[in-house]
Design an enzyme around this catalytic site. Structure first.
Site, PDB file in Angstrom:
ATOM      1  N   HIS A   1       0.732  -1.088   0.027  1.00 29.45           N
ATOM      2  CA  HIS A   1      -0.138  -0.008  -0.166  1.00 29.45           C
ATOM      3  C   HIS A   1       0.867   1.179  -0.202  1.00 29.45           C
ATOM      4  CE1 HIS A   1      -0.322   0.567   4.628  1.00 29.45           C
ATOM      5  NE2 HIS A   1       0.825  -0.034   4.305  1.00 29.45           N
TER       6      HIS A   1
ATOM      7  N   ASP B   1       6.149  -4.876   6.782  1.00 29.83           N
ATOM      8  CA  ASP B   1       4.839  -3.885   7.140  1.00 29.83           C
ATOM      9  C   ASP B   1       3.970  -4.974   7.583  1.00 29.83           C
ATOM     10  OD1 ASP B   1       2.719  -2.276   7.308  1.00 29.83           O
ATOM     11  OD2 ASP B   1       2.586  -1.924   5.057  1.00 29.83           O
TER      12      ASP B   1
ATOM     13  N   GLN C   1      -1.482  -5.079   8.529  1.00 26.66           N
ATOM     14  CA  GLN C   1      -2.592  -5.996   8.560  1.00 26.66           C
ATOM     15  C   GLN C   1      -2.404  -7.294   9.041  1.00 26.66           C
ATOM     16  OE1 GLN C   1      -5.436  -5.223   7.027  1.00 26.66           O
ATOM     17  NE2 GLN C   1      -4.984  -3.321   6.318  1.00 26.66           N
TER      18      GLN C   1
ATOM     19  N   LYS D   1      -5.937  -0.708  13.900  1.00 27.62           N
ATOM     20  CA  LYS D   1      -6.515  -1.660  13.183  1.00 27.62           C
ATOM     21  C   LYS D   1      -6.680  -3.139  14.095  1.00 27.62           C
ATOM     22  CE  LYS D   1      -4.495  -0.455   8.744  1.00 27.62           C
ATOM     23  NZ  LYS D   1      -5.728   0.130   8.144  1.00 27.62           N
TER      24      LYS D   1
ATOM     25  N   CYS E   1      -5.610   2.616  -1.240  1.00 32.43           N
ATOM     26  CA  CYS E   1      -4.128   2.981  -1.024  1.00 32.43           C
ATOM     27  C   CYS E   1      -3.188   2.006  -1.855  1.00 32.43           C
ATOM     28  CB  CYS E   1      -3.731   3.441   0.363  1.00 32.43           C
ATOM     29  SG  CYS E   1      -4.910   4.731   0.813  1.00 32.43           S
TER      30      CYS E   1
END
Lengths: 157, 411
Positions: free
Chosen positions: B123, B199, B202, B225, B367
Protein backbone atom coordinates in the site's frame (compact mmCIF):
# COMPACT_ATOMS: atom_id res chain seq x y z
CA UNK A 1 -35.04 1.65 -1.54
CA UNK A 2 -36.82 4.96 -2.25
CA UNK A 3 -33.69 7.07 -1.89
CA UNK A 4 -31.70 4.61 -3.99
CA UNK A 5 -34.34 4.67 -6.72
CA UNK A 6 -33.97 8.42 -6.73
CA UNK A 7 -30.22 8.07 -7.19
CA UNK A 8 -30.13 5.22 -9.68
CA UNK A 9 -32.67 6.47 -12.22
CA UNK A 10 -32.99 4.44 -15.40
CA UNK A 11 -31.53 7.23 -17.54
CA UNK A 12 -28.39 7.25 -15.36
CA UNK A 13 -27.99 3.49 -15.60
CA UNK A 14 -28.53 3.74 -19.37
CA UNK A 15 -25.70 6.26 -19.75
CA UNK A 16 -23.53 4.10 -17.46
CA UNK A 17 -24.13 0.96 -19.51
CA UNK A 18 -23.87 2.73 -22.89
CA UNK A 19 -21.76 5.83 -22.41
CA UNK A 20 -22.01 8.38 -25.23
CA UNK A 21 -18.94 9.92 -26.86
CA UNK A 22 -16.57 7.47 -25.25
CA UNK A 23 -13.05 7.27 -26.67
CA UNK A 24 -10.16 9.50 -27.59
CA UNK A 25 -9.46 12.36 -29.95
CA UNK A 26 -6.14 12.74 -31.71
CA UNK A 27 -3.89 15.75 -31.47
CA UNK A 28 -4.48 18.71 -31.78
CA UNK A 29 -7.51 18.02 -29.57
CA UNK A 30 -6.78 18.96 -25.97
CA UNK A 31 -6.37 16.15 -23.43
CA UNK A 32 -6.97 16.68 -19.71
CA UNK A 33 -7.07 14.17 -16.83
CA UNK A 34 -9.12 14.37 -13.65
CA UNK A 35 -8.84 12.15 -10.58
CA UNK A 36 -11.02 11.45 -7.60
CA UNK A 37 -8.50 10.21 -5.03
CA UNK A 38 -11.28 8.98 -2.76
CA UNK A 39 -12.36 6.14 -5.03
CA UNK A 40 -9.67 6.10 -7.69
CA UNK A 41 -11.98 7.29 -10.44
CA UNK A 42 -10.20 8.75 -13.39
CA UNK A 43 -11.63 10.72 -16.29
CA UNK A 44 -9.87 11.90 -19.42
CA UNK A 45 -11.60 14.67 -21.34
CA UNK A 46 -10.62 15.26 -24.98
CA UNK A 47 -11.94 18.46 -26.54
CA UNK A 48 -11.51 19.68 -30.09
CA UNK A 49 -12.11 23.42 -30.15
CA UNK A 50 -12.61 25.34 -33.32
CA UNK A 51 -13.34 29.07 -33.50
CA UNK A 52 -14.28 29.14 -29.84
CA UNK A 53 -16.70 26.25 -30.29
CA UNK A 54 -16.57 22.68 -28.93
CA UNK A 55 -16.48 20.80 -32.23
CA UNK A 56 -16.02 17.42 -30.64
CA UNK A 57 -15.60 15.91 -27.17
CA UNK A 58 -14.71 12.39 -26.02
CA UNK A 59 -14.37 10.79 -22.61
CA UNK A 60 -11.86 8.17 -21.48
CA UNK A 61 -11.03 6.61 -18.10
CA UNK A 62 -13.23 4.68 -15.71
CA UNK A 63 -15.49 5.32 -12.78
CA UNK A 64 -18.75 4.68 -10.98
CA UNK A 65 -22.21 4.97 -12.51
CA UNK A 66 -22.65 8.53 -11.30
CA UNK A 67 -19.32 9.82 -12.65
CA UNK A 68 -19.66 7.93 -15.94
CA UNK A 69 -23.29 8.90 -16.55
CA UNK A 70 -22.58 12.50 -15.65
CA UNK A 71 -19.62 12.59 -18.06
CA UNK A 72 -21.65 10.97 -20.81
CA UNK A 73 -24.53 13.43 -20.46
CA UNK A 74 -22.06 16.30 -20.26
CA UNK A 75 -20.59 15.43 -23.66
CA UNK A 76 -24.07 15.42 -25.20
CA UNK A 77 -25.03 18.81 -23.85
CA UNK A 78 -21.79 20.72 -24.53
CA UNK A 79 -20.96 19.30 -27.96
CA UNK A 80 -21.47 21.99 -30.61
CA UNK A 81 -21.73 24.77 -28.02
CA UNK A 82 -19.47 27.80 -27.83
CA UNK A 83 -17.10 28.01 -24.87
CA UNK A 84 -19.27 30.73 -23.33
CA UNK A 85 -22.41 28.61 -23.70
CA UNK A 86 -20.61 25.57 -22.27
CA UNK A 87 -19.43 27.59 -19.29
CA UNK A 88 -23.00 28.61 -18.53
CA UNK A 89 -24.08 24.96 -18.62
CA UNK A 90 -21.20 24.01 -16.31
CA UNK A 91 -22.27 26.77 -13.95
CA UNK A 92 -25.91 25.64 -14.01
CA UNK A 93 -24.94 22.00 -13.42
CA UNK A 94 -22.79 22.92 -10.43
CA UNK A 95 -25.64 24.91 -8.94
CA UNK A 96 -27.85 21.85 -9.29
CA UNK A 97 -25.13 19.99 -7.36
CA UNK A 98 -25.44 22.63 -4.65
CA UNK A 99 -22.08 24.14 -5.50
CA UNK A 100 -22.20 27.92 -5.61
CA UNK A 101 -19.48 30.42 -6.20
CA UNK A 102 -18.25 31.89 -2.97
CA UNK A 103 -18.04 35.59 -2.35
CA UNK A 104 -14.91 37.08 -0.84
CA UNK A 105 -16.73 37.24 2.49
CA UNK A 106 -16.98 33.44 2.41
CA UNK A 107 -20.76 33.57 1.95
CA UNK A 108 -22.35 31.58 -0.83
CA UNK A 109 -23.75 33.54 -3.72
CA UNK A 110 -27.12 31.98 -3.81
CA UNK A 111 -28.90 34.07 -6.43
CA UNK A 112 -28.55 32.04 -9.56
CA UNK A 113 -27.61 33.72 -12.79
CA UNK A 114 -28.17 30.58 -14.80
CA UNK A 115 -31.50 29.26 -13.53
CA UNK A 116 -33.05 29.51 -16.99
CA UNK A 117 -30.60 26.99 -18.49
CA UNK A 118 -32.28 23.72 -19.47
CA UNK A 119 -30.14 20.83 -18.28
CA UNK A 120 -32.33 18.18 -19.94
CA UNK A 121 -31.42 14.60 -18.97
CA UNK A 122 -28.89 15.95 -16.48
CA UNK A 123 -31.76 16.82 -14.15
CA UNK A 124 -31.82 13.08 -13.38
CA UNK A 125 -28.62 13.60 -11.39
CA UNK A 126 -30.37 15.84 -8.88
CA UNK A 127 -30.76 12.86 -6.49
CA UNK A 128 -26.98 12.91 -6.00
CA UNK A 129 -27.22 16.01 -3.81
CA UNK A 130 -28.56 13.86 -0.95
CA UNK A 131 -25.28 11.93 -0.98
CA UNK A 132 -22.53 14.52 -0.41
CA UNK A 133 -19.73 12.03 -1.15
CA UNK A 134 -21.18 11.37 -4.58
CA UNK A 135 -21.22 15.04 -5.61
CA UNK A 136 -17.51 14.64 -6.30
CA UNK A 137 -18.31 11.75 -8.63
CA UNK A 138 -20.92 13.75 -10.49
CA UNK A 139 -18.72 16.80 -10.91
CA UNK A 140 -15.43 15.06 -11.81
CA UNK A 141 -15.86 15.31 -15.60
CA UNK A 142 -17.21 18.85 -15.31
CA UNK A 143 -14.24 20.07 -13.31
CA UNK A 144 -11.94 18.40 -15.80
CA UNK A 145 -13.73 20.11 -18.69
CA UNK A 146 -13.37 23.45 -16.91
CA UNK A 147 -9.65 22.80 -16.45
CA UNK A 148 -9.41 21.81 -20.08
CA UNK A 149 -11.08 25.01 -21.27
CA UNK A 150 -8.81 27.05 -18.98
CA UNK A 151 -5.70 25.35 -20.32
CA UNK A 152 -6.72 25.85 -23.96
CA UNK A 153 -7.76 29.46 -23.44
CA UNK A 154 -4.57 30.30 -21.55
CA UNK A 155 -2.21 28.74 -24.09
CA UNK A 156 -3.91 30.45 -27.01
CA UNK A 157 -3.61 33.89 -25.42
CA UNK B 1 -12.86 -23.92 20.71
CA UNK B 2 -14.77 -21.41 18.61
CA UNK B 3 -15.04 -17.77 19.52
CA UNK B 4 -18.25 -16.69 21.21
CA UNK B 5 -18.86 -13.89 18.70
CA UNK B 6 -22.23 -12.91 20.17
CA UNK B 7 -20.55 -12.25 23.49
CA UNK B 8 -17.62 -10.45 21.84
CA UNK B 9 -20.02 -8.17 19.93
CA UNK B 10 -21.38 -7.00 23.29
CA UNK B 11 -17.93 -5.62 24.16
CA UNK B 12 -18.04 -3.15 21.26
CA UNK B 13 -20.37 -0.20 21.91
CA UNK B 14 -20.54 0.96 18.29
CA UNK B 15 -21.72 -2.47 17.14
CA UNK B 16 -24.88 -1.92 19.20
CA UNK B 17 -25.85 1.01 16.99
CA UNK B 18 -29.07 0.76 15.05
CA UNK B 19 -29.52 3.17 12.13
CA UNK B 20 -32.91 3.41 10.40
CA UNK B 21 -34.00 0.30 12.26
CA UNK B 22 -31.11 -1.80 11.02
CA UNK B 23 -28.16 -3.17 12.95
CA UNK B 24 -24.67 -2.25 11.93
CA UNK B 25 -22.82 -4.80 9.81
CA UNK B 26 -19.24 -3.61 10.06
CA UNK B 27 -17.04 -5.18 7.39
CA UNK B 28 -14.29 -2.58 7.11
CA UNK B 29 -11.85 -3.66 9.80
CA UNK B 30 -8.87 -3.73 7.43
CA UNK B 31 -9.48 0.01 7.21
CA UNK B 32 -9.89 0.51 10.92
CA UNK B 33 -11.15 -1.86 13.60
CA UNK B 34 -13.85 -1.05 16.13
CA UNK B 35 -12.86 -0.56 19.78
CA UNK B 36 -14.00 -2.56 22.78
CA UNK B 37 -15.27 -0.92 25.95
CA UNK B 38 -12.03 -1.70 27.75
CA UNK B 39 -9.97 0.34 25.26
CA UNK B 40 -12.31 3.31 25.41
CA UNK B 41 -12.40 3.27 29.21
CA UNK B 42 -8.62 2.88 29.53
CA UNK B 43 -8.27 6.11 27.58
CA UNK B 44 -10.96 7.80 29.65
CA UNK B 45 -9.38 6.56 32.88
CA UNK B 46 -6.11 8.15 31.96
CA UNK B 47 -7.69 11.55 31.35
CA UNK B 48 -10.07 11.25 34.31
CA UNK B 49 -7.50 10.16 36.85
CA UNK B 50 -3.87 10.42 35.79
CA UNK B 51 -3.43 13.11 33.14
CA UNK B 52 0.03 14.69 33.41
CA UNK B 53 3.04 14.93 31.20
CA UNK B 54 5.35 11.94 31.22
CA UNK B 55 9.03 11.64 32.19
CA UNK B 56 8.99 15.17 33.54
CA UNK B 57 6.95 15.46 36.70
CA UNK B 58 7.95 14.55 40.22
CA UNK B 59 4.41 14.17 41.56
CA UNK B 60 2.12 11.16 41.70
CA UNK B 61 0.02 11.94 38.62
CA UNK B 62 3.11 12.34 36.49
CA UNK B 63 4.47 9.06 37.77
CA UNK B 64 1.18 7.34 36.95
CA UNK B 65 1.14 8.79 33.43
CA UNK B 66 4.72 7.65 32.86
CA UNK B 67 3.85 4.19 34.15
CA UNK B 68 0.82 3.99 31.82
CA UNK B 69 2.95 4.91 28.79
CA UNK B 70 5.82 2.60 29.66
CA UNK B 71 3.64 -0.35 30.66
CA UNK B 72 1.95 -0.12 27.25
CA UNK B 73 5.44 -0.41 25.74
CA UNK B 74 6.04 -3.57 27.78
CA UNK B 75 2.74 -5.01 26.57
CA UNK B 76 3.67 -4.32 22.95
CA UNK B 77 7.13 -5.84 23.45
CA UNK B 78 5.55 -8.99 24.85
CA UNK B 79 2.86 -9.10 22.17
CA UNK B 80 5.39 -9.17 19.32
CA UNK B 81 8.06 -11.08 21.27
CA UNK B 82 10.65 -8.30 21.08
CA UNK B 83 14.02 -9.01 22.69
CA UNK B 84 13.60 -6.00 24.92
CA UNK B 85 11.43 -2.93 25.45
CA UNK B 86 14.01 -0.50 24.01
CA UNK B 87 13.22 -1.91 20.60
CA UNK B 88 9.62 -0.65 20.70
CA UNK B 89 9.21 2.91 19.42
CA UNK B 90 5.82 4.63 19.60
CA UNK B 91 4.93 6.59 16.49
CA UNK B 92 1.72 8.06 15.08
CA UNK B 93 0.95 5.16 12.75
CA UNK B 94 2.62 2.63 10.45
CA UNK B 95 3.07 5.33 7.81
CA UNK B 96 5.17 7.38 10.22
CA UNK B 97 7.12 4.27 11.21
CA UNK B 98 8.13 3.61 7.60
CA UNK B 99 8.94 7.29 7.06
CA UNK B 100 11.10 7.17 10.18
CA UNK B 101 13.13 4.30 8.72
CA UNK B 102 13.39 5.84 5.25
CA UNK B 103 14.44 9.20 6.69
CA UNK B 104 17.01 7.91 9.15
CA UNK B 105 18.33 4.45 8.25
CA UNK B 106 17.59 5.11 4.58
CA UNK B 107 19.33 8.47 4.39
CA UNK B 108 22.46 7.15 6.06
CA UNK B 109 22.70 3.77 4.38
CA UNK B 110 21.38 4.30 0.87
CA UNK B 111 23.36 6.10 -1.78
CA UNK B 112 23.16 6.75 -5.50
CA UNK B 113 22.73 3.51 -7.45
CA UNK B 114 21.70 1.43 -4.42
CA UNK B 115 18.75 -0.93 -4.74
CA UNK B 116 15.71 -1.52 -2.57
CA UNK B 117 13.08 -4.19 -3.24
CA UNK B 118 9.34 -3.73 -2.73
CA UNK B 119 6.41 -5.87 -3.89
CA UNK B 120 3.38 -5.09 -6.03
CA UNK B 121 1.21 -5.86 -2.98
CA UNK B 122 2.32 -2.78 -1.05
CA UNK B 123 0.00 0.00 0.00
CA UNK B 124 1.06 3.58 -0.53
CA UNK B 125 2.58 3.87 2.96
CA UNK B 126 5.26 1.40 1.92
CA UNK B 127 5.75 2.90 -1.54
CA UNK B 128 5.70 6.67 -1.35
CA UNK B 129 8.41 7.11 1.37
CA UNK B 130 10.73 5.03 -0.82
CA UNK B 131 9.78 6.97 -3.95
CA UNK B 132 10.66 10.14 -2.06
CA UNK B 133 14.01 8.75 -1.00
CA UNK B 134 14.66 7.29 -4.45
CA UNK B 135 14.20 10.71 -5.99
CA UNK B 136 16.48 12.37 -3.47
CA UNK B 137 19.21 9.72 -3.49
CA UNK B 138 18.81 8.32 -6.99
CA UNK B 139 18.29 4.80 -5.77
CA UNK B 140 16.66 2.02 -7.75
CA UNK B 141 13.38 0.37 -6.68
CA UNK B 142 12.77 -3.20 -7.84
CA UNK B 143 9.38 -4.88 -7.60
CA UNK B 144 8.45 -8.45 -6.74
CA UNK B 145 5.50 -9.33 -8.95
CA UNK B 146 2.15 -10.74 -7.89
CA UNK B 147 1.00 -13.90 -9.67
CA UNK B 148 -2.54 -14.65 -10.86
CA UNK B 149 -3.17 -16.66 -7.69
CA UNK B 150 -2.65 -13.57 -5.54
CA UNK B 151 0.66 -14.84 -4.17
CA UNK B 152 4.01 -13.17 -4.72
CA UNK B 153 5.94 -14.59 -7.64
CA UNK B 154 9.31 -15.42 -6.09
CA UNK B 155 10.71 -17.19 -9.17
CA UNK B 156 13.18 -14.35 -9.84
CA UNK B 157 13.50 -13.21 -6.22
CA UNK B 158 17.20 -14.05 -5.93
CA UNK B 159 17.92 -11.89 -8.98
CA UNK B 160 15.84 -9.01 -7.62
CA UNK B 161 17.42 -9.11 -4.17
CA UNK B 162 20.95 -9.51 -5.50
CA UNK B 163 22.89 -6.41 -4.45
CA UNK B 164 19.87 -4.84 -2.71
CA UNK B 165 20.30 -2.99 0.59
CA UNK B 166 16.70 -3.35 1.78
CA UNK B 167 13.61 -5.49 1.28
CA UNK B 168 10.45 -3.77 2.50
CA UNK B 169 7.17 -5.65 2.18
CA UNK B 170 3.77 -6.38 3.67
CA UNK B 171 3.27 -9.57 5.66
CA UNK B 172 -0.36 -9.50 4.59
CA UNK B 173 -1.93 -7.69 1.65
CA UNK B 174 -4.60 -5.16 2.56
CA UNK B 175 -6.32 -5.81 -0.77
CA UNK B 176 -5.94 -9.52 -1.52
CA UNK B 177 -5.58 -10.74 2.06
CA UNK B 178 -2.58 -12.79 0.96
CA UNK B 179 -0.13 -13.86 3.63
CA UNK B 180 3.35 -13.50 2.17
CA UNK B 181 6.13 -16.01 2.99
CA UNK B 182 7.75 -13.62 5.44
CA UNK B 183 10.26 -15.97 6.99
CA UNK B 184 11.49 -17.36 3.69
CA UNK B 185 11.79 -13.91 2.10
CA UNK B 186 13.57 -12.50 5.16
CA UNK B 187 16.07 -15.35 5.13
CA UNK B 188 16.77 -15.03 1.42
CA UNK B 189 17.12 -11.24 1.74
CA UNK B 190 19.53 -11.62 4.65
CA UNK B 191 21.58 -14.15 2.70
CA UNK B 192 21.86 -11.53 -0.04
CA UNK B 193 23.01 -8.98 2.53
CA UNK B 194 19.83 -6.86 2.58
CA UNK B 195 18.01 -5.55 5.64
CA UNK B 196 14.33 -6.43 5.98
CA UNK B 197 11.38 -4.20 6.90
CA UNK B 198 8.06 -5.95 7.44
CA UNK B 199 4.91 -3.88 7.19
CA UNK B 200 2.66 -5.81 9.56
CA UNK B 201 -0.24 -3.32 9.58
CA UNK B 202 -2.66 -6.00 8.40
CA UNK B 203 -0.80 -9.02 9.74
CA UNK B 204 -0.53 -8.14 13.43
CA UNK B 205 -4.33 -7.85 13.99
CA UNK B 206 -4.91 -11.24 12.37
CA UNK B 207 -2.04 -13.44 13.42
CA UNK B 208 0.47 -14.05 16.18
CA UNK B 209 3.37 -11.71 15.46
CA UNK B 210 6.77 -12.91 16.59
CA UNK B 211 9.51 -10.56 15.37
CA UNK B 212 12.24 -13.04 16.23
CA UNK B 213 10.54 -15.90 14.41
CA UNK B 214 9.76 -13.71 11.36
CA UNK B 215 13.40 -12.68 11.15
CA UNK B 216 12.94 -8.99 10.39
CA UNK B 217 15.19 -6.02 11.09
CA UNK B 218 12.25 -3.63 11.29
CA UNK B 219 8.55 -4.31 11.76
CA UNK B 220 5.77 -1.72 11.72
CA UNK B 221 2.10 -1.74 12.57
CA UNK B 222 -0.64 0.61 13.62
CA UNK B 223 -2.80 0.51 16.74
CA UNK B 224 -6.16 1.37 15.23
CA UNK B 225 -6.45 -1.79 13.13
CA UNK B 226 -5.71 -3.81 16.27
CA UNK B 227 -8.75 -2.71 18.34
CA UNK B 228 -6.69 0.23 19.62
CA UNK B 229 -7.14 3.95 19.06
CA UNK B 230 -6.06 6.01 16.07
CA UNK B 231 -2.94 8.09 16.63
CA UNK B 232 -0.52 5.42 17.84
CA UNK B 233 1.58 2.97 15.89
CA UNK B 234 4.71 0.97 16.51
CA UNK B 235 8.12 0.74 14.96
CA UNK B 236 10.03 -2.27 16.18
CA UNK B 237 13.69 -2.53 15.19
CA UNK B 238 16.70 -4.57 16.22
CA UNK B 239 18.45 -2.71 18.99
CA UNK B 240 21.86 -2.51 17.34
CA UNK B 241 20.34 -1.10 14.14
CA UNK B 242 18.20 1.46 15.97
CA UNK B 243 21.23 2.43 18.03
CA UNK B 244 23.27 3.19 14.94
CA UNK B 245 20.53 5.27 13.30
CA UNK B 246 20.46 9.06 13.57
CA UNK B 247 17.38 10.53 15.29
CA UNK B 248 14.24 11.39 13.31
CA UNK B 249 12.38 14.34 14.83
CA UNK B 250 14.29 16.65 17.14
CA UNK B 251 12.94 18.18 20.36
CA UNK B 252 12.28 17.37 23.97
CA UNK B 253 12.38 13.79 25.26
CA UNK B 254 14.80 12.60 22.55
CA UNK B 255 17.81 14.38 24.10
CA UNK B 256 20.20 13.74 26.97
CA UNK B 257 21.74 17.16 26.85
CA UNK B 258 21.37 20.35 24.85
CA UNK B 259 23.82 23.23 24.70
CA UNK B 260 24.15 26.26 22.45
CA UNK B 261 26.63 24.20 20.46
CA UNK B 262 24.57 21.06 19.98
CA UNK B 263 22.81 18.11 21.59
CA UNK B 264 23.27 14.48 22.50
CA UNK B 265 20.54 11.93 21.92
CA UNK B 266 18.62 10.05 24.57
CA UNK B 267 18.74 6.25 24.90
CA UNK B 268 16.38 3.96 23.04
CA UNK B 269 13.43 4.04 22.69
CA UNK B 270 13.07 7.73 23.60
CA UNK B 271 15.72 8.77 21.07
CA UNK B 272 12.98 8.43 18.45
CA UNK B 273 10.13 9.90 20.50
CA UNK B 274 10.52 13.66 20.36
CA UNK B 275 7.94 15.79 22.15
CA UNK B 276 5.03 14.89 24.39
CA UNK B 277 3.85 11.41 23.43
CA UNK B 278 0.32 9.97 23.00
CA UNK B 279 -0.28 8.66 26.50
CA UNK B 280 -4.03 8.04 26.28
CA UNK B 281 -3.52 6.26 22.98
CA UNK B 282 -0.79 4.12 24.56
CA UNK B 283 -3.22 3.24 27.37
CA UNK B 284 -5.78 2.28 24.73
CA UNK B 285 -3.29 0.20 22.77
CA UNK B 286 -2.23 -1.59 25.94
CA UNK B 287 -5.88 -2.39 26.72
CA UNK B 288 -6.39 -3.64 23.15
CA UNK B 289 -3.44 -5.99 23.53
CA UNK B 290 -4.81 -7.22 26.87
CA UNK B 291 -8.16 -7.87 25.20
CA UNK B 292 -6.60 -9.83 22.32
CA UNK B 293 -4.29 -11.76 24.65
CA UNK B 294 -7.22 -12.82 26.77
CA UNK B 295 -8.97 -14.23 23.72
CA UNK B 296 -5.77 -15.58 22.18
CA UNK B 297 -4.42 -14.69 18.75
CA UNK B 298 -4.57 -18.35 17.73
CA UNK B 299 -8.34 -18.27 18.25
CA UNK B 300 -8.65 -14.97 16.41
CA UNK B 301 -6.84 -16.56 13.49
CA UNK B 302 -8.79 -19.82 13.45
CA UNK B 303 -12.08 -17.90 13.68
CA UNK B 304 -11.03 -15.85 10.67
CA UNK B 305 -10.09 -18.90 8.65
CA UNK B 306 -13.49 -20.49 9.20
CA UNK B 307 -15.33 -17.21 8.54
CA UNK B 308 -13.40 -16.54 5.32
CA UNK B 309 -13.96 -20.13 4.27
CA UNK B 310 -17.70 -19.59 4.76
CA UNK B 311 -17.64 -16.24 2.91
CA UNK B 312 -15.62 -17.52 -0.06
CA UNK B 313 -17.93 -20.52 -0.45
CA UNK B 314 -21.17 -18.61 0.07
CA UNK B 315 -20.41 -15.71 -2.27
CA UNK B 316 -19.13 -18.05 -4.96
CA UNK B 317 -22.16 -20.34 -4.63
CA UNK B 318 -24.68 -17.49 -4.53
CA UNK B 319 -23.27 -15.43 -7.36
CA UNK B 320 -21.14 -17.76 -9.52
CA UNK B 321 -19.61 -15.97 -12.47
CA UNK B 322 -21.16 -12.64 -11.45
CA UNK B 323 -18.56 -12.22 -8.73
CA UNK B 324 -14.78 -12.14 -9.06
CA UNK B 325 -12.99 -12.63 -5.76
CA UNK B 326 -9.34 -11.59 -5.82
CA UNK B 327 -6.49 -13.28 -4.03
CA UNK B 328 -5.87 -16.83 -2.80
CA UNK B 329 -8.88 -19.16 -2.88
CA UNK B 330 -7.74 -21.05 0.21
CA UNK B 331 -8.82 -19.36 3.45
CA UNK B 332 -5.72 -20.64 5.25
CA UNK B 333 -3.52 -18.57 2.91
CA UNK B 334 -5.25 -15.26 3.62
CA UNK B 335 -6.41 -12.98 6.39
CA UNK B 336 -9.92 -11.66 6.90
CA UNK B 337 -9.95 -9.50 3.78
CA UNK B 338 -12.13 -10.16 0.75
CA UNK B 339 -11.83 -7.95 -2.33
CA UNK B 340 -14.20 -8.49 -5.20
CA UNK B 341 -15.79 -7.18 -8.37
CA UNK B 342 -19.50 -7.78 -8.86
CA UNK B 343 -21.99 -7.67 -11.74
CA UNK B 344 -20.13 -4.92 -13.59
CA UNK B 345 -21.21 -2.50 -10.87
CA UNK B 346 -18.61 -0.01 -9.76
CA UNK B 347 -17.37 -0.52 -6.16
CA UNK B 348 -18.48 2.96 -5.20
CA UNK B 349 -22.03 2.10 -6.30
CA UNK B 350 -21.88 -1.24 -4.51
CA UNK B 351 -20.77 0.43 -1.27
CA UNK B 352 -23.50 3.04 -1.59
CA UNK B 353 -26.25 0.45 -2.07
CA UNK B 354 -24.93 -1.68 0.82
CA UNK B 355 -24.85 1.41 3.04
CA UNK B 356 -28.62 1.62 2.64
CA UNK B 357 -28.71 -1.54 4.78
CA UNK B 358 -26.03 -0.33 7.19
CA UNK B 359 -23.39 -2.62 5.70
CA UNK B 360 -19.98 -0.93 5.87
CA UNK B 361 -17.44 -1.97 3.25
CA UNK B 362 -14.62 -0.10 1.56
CA UNK B 363 -14.72 0.82 -2.11
CA UNK B 364 -11.78 2.17 -4.00
CA UNK B 365 -8.12 1.56 -4.65
CA UNK B 366 -7.33 0.82 -0.98
CA UNK B 367 -4.25 3.03 -1.17
CA UNK B 368 -2.66 0.41 -3.42
CA UNK B 369 -2.86 1.88 -6.91
CA UNK B 370 0.06 -0.11 -8.35
CA UNK B 371 -1.71 -3.33 -7.30
CA UNK B 372 -4.94 -2.10 -8.91
CA UNK B 373 -2.99 -1.71 -12.15
CA UNK B 374 -1.73 -5.28 -11.84
CA UNK B 375 -5.29 -6.53 -11.26
CA UNK B 376 -6.45 -4.48 -14.24
CA UNK B 377 -9.15 -2.64 -12.30
CA UNK B 378 -9.52 0.93 -11.11
CA UNK B 379 -11.05 -0.10 -7.83
CA UNK B 380 -12.45 -3.07 -5.93
CA UNK B 381 -15.03 -3.59 -3.23
CA UNK B 382 -13.52 -4.91 -0.03
CA UNK B 383 -15.27 -6.58 2.86
CA UNK B 384 -12.95 -7.21 5.79
CA UNK B 385 -13.83 -9.09 8.94
CA UNK B 386 -12.49 -9.33 12.46
CA UNK B 387 -13.21 -11.24 15.63
CA UNK B 388 -16.59 -9.52 16.10
CA UNK B 389 -17.96 -10.69 12.73
CA UNK B 390 -19.75 -13.96 12.15
CA UNK B 391 -21.59 -15.83 9.41
CA UNK B 392 -24.72 -13.70 9.86
CA UNK B 393 -22.73 -10.64 8.74
CA UNK B 394 -21.71 -12.47 5.56
CA UNK B 395 -25.34 -13.48 4.97
CA UNK B 396 -26.45 -9.82 5.24
CA UNK B 397 -23.67 -8.87 2.81
CA UNK B 398 -24.94 -11.45 0.33
CA UNK B 399 -28.49 -10.09 0.69
CA UNK B 400 -27.18 -6.59 0.04
CA UNK B 401 -25.36 -7.78 -3.07
CA UNK B 402 -28.68 -9.13 -4.40
CA UNK B 403 -30.02 -5.57 -4.20
CA UNK B 404 -27.00 -4.37 -6.17
CA UNK B 405 -27.85 -6.95 -8.81
CA UNK B 406 -31.51 -5.86 -8.84
CA UNK B 407 -30.45 -2.31 -9.64
CA UNK B 408 -27.63 -2.94 -12.09
CA UNK B 409 -28.68 -6.18 -13.76
CA UNK B 410 -32.39 -6.66 -13.04
CA UNK B 411 -32.81 -9.41 -15.63
Amino acid sequence: MAALDDLYKEIILDHYRSPRNQGELDHPAHRCEGFNPLCGDEVIVYVALNDGKIDDIKIGGQGCSISQASASMMTEIVKGKSIEEAELVIHAFKEMMDIYETELSGNKKIESTVSDIDLGDLEALQGVVKYPVRIKCATLAWNTLTQSIDEVTNTSL
Amino acid sequence: MNLDVNRIKQDFPVLQRVINGKSLVYLDSANTSQKPDSVISAMGDYYNNSNANVHRGSYQLANEATAILESARDKVAGFINANNRQEVIFVKNATEAINLVSNTWGRVNLNQGDVIVLTELEHHANIVPWHMLAKEKEIEIRWVKVGDDGHLDLSNFDTLIDGAKLLSFAAMSNVLGTFTPVKEMSERAHTAGAKVLIDASQYTPHSQTDVQELGADFLTFTGHKLLGPMGIGVLWGKEEILDAMPPFLGGGEMILNVTKEGFSTNDLPWKFEAGTPMVAEAAGLGAAIDYLNEIGMDKVRSHEISLMDYALTKLQNDFGDSITIYGPKDATERGGVLSFSFEGAHPHDIAQILDEDNICIRAGHHCAKPLMQVLGVGATSRASAYLYNDESDIDVLAEGLRKVRDIFNPN
